[in-house]
Motif scaffolding. Structure first.
Motif, short mmCIF file in Angstrom:
data_model
loop_
_atom_site.label_atom_id
_atom_site.label_comp_id
_atom_site.label_asym_id
_atom_site.label_seq_id
_atom_site.Cartn_x
_atom_site.Cartn_y
_atom_site.Cartn_z
N SER A 262 -13.08 -96.05 -42.64
CA SER A 262 -12.01 -95.77 -41.69
C SER A 262 -10.79 -95.20 -42.38
O SER A 262 -10.15 -94.27 -41.89
CB SER A 262 -11.60 -97.07 -41.01
OG SER A 262 -11.93 -97.10 -39.73
N LYS A 263 -10.46 -95.77 -43.53
CA LYS A 263 -9.30 -95.28 -44.28
C LYS A 263 -9.50 -93.83 -44.71
O LYS A 263 -8.58 -93.01 -44.62
CB LYS A 263 -9.06 -96.17 -45.51
CG LYS A 263 -8.54 -97.55 -45.19
CD LYS A 263 -8.35 -98.36 -46.46
CE LYS A 263 -7.82 -99.76 -46.14
NZ LYS A 263 -7.66 -100.59 -47.36
N LEU B 134 -9.20 -91.62 -41.74
CA LEU B 134 -7.80 -91.54 -41.34
C LEU B 134 -7.04 -90.55 -42.22
O LEU B 134 -6.31 -89.68 -41.74
CB LEU B 134 -7.16 -92.93 -41.45
CG LEU B 134 -5.74 -93.09 -40.92
CD1 LEU B 134 -5.68 -92.82 -39.44
CD2 LEU B 134 -5.21 -94.47 -41.24
N LEU C 18 0.52 -91.81 -35.57
CA LEU C 18 -0.19 -92.45 -36.68
C LEU C 18 0.41 -93.81 -37.01
O LEU C 18 -0.30 -94.80 -37.20
CB LEU C 18 -0.16 -91.54 -37.91
CG LEU C 18 -0.76 -92.12 -39.18
CD1 LEU C 18 -2.25 -92.38 -39.00
CD2 LEU C 18 -0.53 -91.18 -40.36
N TYR D 267 -0.47 -96.28 -34.24
CA TYR D 267 -1.89 -96.63 -34.27
C TYR D 267 -2.18 -97.63 -35.39
O TYR D 267 -2.86 -98.64 -35.18
CB TYR D 267 -2.74 -95.38 -34.45
CG TYR D 267 -4.22 -95.66 -34.58
CD1 TYR D 267 -5.00 -95.89 -33.46
CD2 TYR D 267 -4.82 -95.74 -35.83
CE1 TYR D 267 -6.35 -96.18 -33.57
CE2 TYR D 267 -6.17 -96.01 -35.96
CZ TYR D 267 -6.92 -96.23 -34.83
OH TYR D 267 -8.26 -96.52 -34.96
N THR D 268 -1.66 -97.36 -36.60
CA THR D 268 -1.92 -98.26 -37.73
C THR D 268 -1.28 -99.62 -37.49
O THR D 268 -1.84 -100.66 -37.87
CB THR D 268 -1.38 -97.66 -39.04
OG1 THR D 268 0.01 -97.31 -38.87
CG2 THR D 268 -2.16 -96.42 -39.41
N ARG D 269 -0.13 -99.66 -36.83
CA ARG D 269 0.52 -100.94 -36.55
C ARG D 269 -0.27 -101.74 -35.53
O ARG D 269 -0.41 -102.97 -35.65
CB ARG D 269 1.95 -100.70 -36.06
CG ARG D 269 2.74 -101.99 -35.89
CD ARG D 269 4.20 -101.70 -35.65
NE ARG D 269 4.41 -100.89 -34.47
CZ ARG D 269 5.62 -100.57 -34.01
NH1 ARG D 269 6.70 -100.99 -34.65
NH2 ARG D 269 5.75 -99.83 -32.93
N THR E 255 -3.54 -101.51 -34.86
CA THR E 255 -4.88 -101.88 -35.34
C THR E 255 -4.86 -102.78 -36.56
O THR E 255 -5.90 -103.30 -36.95
CB THR E 255 -5.69 -100.61 -35.66
OG1 THR E 255 -4.99 -99.82 -36.63
CG2 THR E 255 -5.91 -99.78 -34.41
N SER E 256 -3.71 -102.95 -37.18
CA SER E 256 -3.64 -103.78 -38.38
C SER E 256 -3.58 -105.26 -38.06
O SER E 256 -3.74 -106.10 -38.96
CB SER E 256 -2.41 -103.40 -39.21
OG SER E 256 -1.22 -103.69 -38.50
N ARG F 6 -10.58 -92.93 -31.50
CA ARG F 6 -9.50 -92.31 -32.27
C ARG F 6 -9.95 -90.96 -32.82
O ARG F 6 -11.13 -90.76 -33.16
CB ARG F 6 -9.08 -93.21 -33.42
CG ARG F 6 -10.18 -93.44 -34.43
CD ARG F 6 -9.70 -94.28 -35.56
NE ARG F 6 -10.69 -94.30 -36.62
CZ ARG F 6 -10.48 -94.86 -37.79
NH1 ARG F 6 -9.34 -95.43 -38.04
NH2 ARG F 6 -11.42 -94.84 -38.71
#
Length: 378
Positions: free
Chosen positions: A140-141, A144, A198, A201-203, A205-206, A312
């Protein structure tokens, strides 16, 4: 079963096998000596050496050997199952230690050692699941980074191009100069939108997202959002229609994040609507839920595309997209899905022959257990 109880159970089984072997060996030896062994030895040695004490000594030795033979035989018979199971458990642990997480210890029964085998297999499954999740996170990383790099490179290249033209005074008149500056500014706004998406989204999903719930009138909030959205829609020949009763729609929501989710649905409808056209926003109560729907008409999509819309980085084909609208990172609908799910709601799509209805279902009274929020009155 805890490790202490398991050790206690094994000790009891060993002690029981030992005691049983001792008792059985004692009676077995006594029975043989009485009926066969000791009398034969005494008779033979009595004939050969009648006046010597050796017959008694040999008889005692024979009794001791008989006792040891019976003891070892019976104890081995009683313990062979446990020894075999212990060896199987040891082989299984060694296989897992070498990295063979597909290995499973064969279950030989429902006793204590069988339960240990089940626990070892469960541990192997958990390790496999953990390794799989870590690989997915790593993949995923990388995805991304790849997608973001690609999406940011396009506007950045345009900005650099326009700035080079301005730096080298490569323009014909003031109008062209202003056009270059305006285009560069629009590209920076596009980059900002990509970076904001971005970050959001990262906030989300984290697992670190913190929601602040407030009790609001969803109808009033929706009216405000549409009022701010209408000028943008009118520039693209889109008419926004409202369809809900003028009654309160109380709901517990995080206002900032819910506004983001609704705005993403409206911008998605605007981007893929046939122009000129209409976007209809509906709000209604259905059972214990409040349903918000955004409807528009566009070019039909396949069932496979429907399944990918909330994933995503998924982007519609350029033929479906309004070329006048800037391309995003494909995170808008995915962000909306995470926000709605954090509210304990549901988001989805109904599509038939180019008629799209994106809907959000929110509970009237959300079960707020994970997040701390206020409960303001309407």
């Amino acid at each position: 079963m805890s490790l202490l109880n398991w050790k206690k159970s094994i000790r009891l089984r060993l002690l029981g096998s030992l005691l049983f072997s001792l008792i059985a060996s004692f009676f077995g030896t006594a029975l043989i000596n009485e009926n066969l062994g000791f009398s034969i030895v005494n008779m033979l040695w009595g004939i050969l050496l009648p006046d010597i004490i050796l017959p008694k000594l040999v008889g005692a030795t024979f009794s001791l050997l008989s006792f040891l033979f019976f003891f070892l035989l019976i104890f081995f018979f009683l313990m062979r199952h446990i020894v075999r199971q212990m060896r199987t458990l040891a082989d299984g642990l060694m296989a897992l230690a070498k990295g063979d997480l597909d290995y499973r210890v064969p279950l030989s029964g429902q006793d204590e050692l069988g339960e240990v085998a089940q626990n070892i297999n469960y541990m192997a499954e958990q390790l496999q699941s953990m390794m799989r999740r870590e690989r997915q996170i790593e993949t995923s990383k990388m995805e991304l980074i790849t997608h973001v790099s690609h999406d940011l490179r396009t506007p950045l290249t345009s900005i650099i191009g326009y700035l080079n033209l301005l730096k080298n005074d490569d323009y014909q008149d003031l109008d062209e100069h202003k056009r270059y500056i305006n285009n560069a500014f629009n590209k920076t706004q596009q980059m900002k939108k990509l970076i904001d998406d971005l970050f959001e989204y990262t906030r989300l999903t984290s697992g670190d997202a913190t929601l602040s719930f407030h009790k609001i009138d969803l109808g009033s909030l929706l009216e405000q959002i549409i009022t701010e959205f209408e000028p943008i829609a009118q520039e693209l020949s889109i008419t926004v229609k409202r369809d809900w009763e003028q009654t309160p729609f109380p709901a517990h929501v995080d206002v900032e994040k819910l506004v983001r989710a609704i705005d993403n649905l409206l911008m998605n409808a605007l981007k893929f609507s046939l122009k000129p056209g209409d976007i209809t926003v509906r709000l209604a109560e259905r059972g214990d839920c409040i349903v918000l729907a955004v409807e528009n008409r566009g070019k039909p999509i396949t069932e496979d595309q429907e399944k990918l819309l909330f994933e995503r980085f998924y982007k519609a084909e350029p033929s479906r997209r309004d070329r006048d609208m800037p391309s995003g990172a494909g995170l808008g609908l995915s962000i909306a899905r995470y926000i709605v799910e954090l509210h304990g709601g549901k988001i989805g799509l109904k599509h038939a022959n180019g008629h799209f209805t994106f809907f959000i279902e929110l509970p009237k009274a959300a079960q707020i257990t994970k997040y701390n929020g206020s409960d303001d009155k309407l």
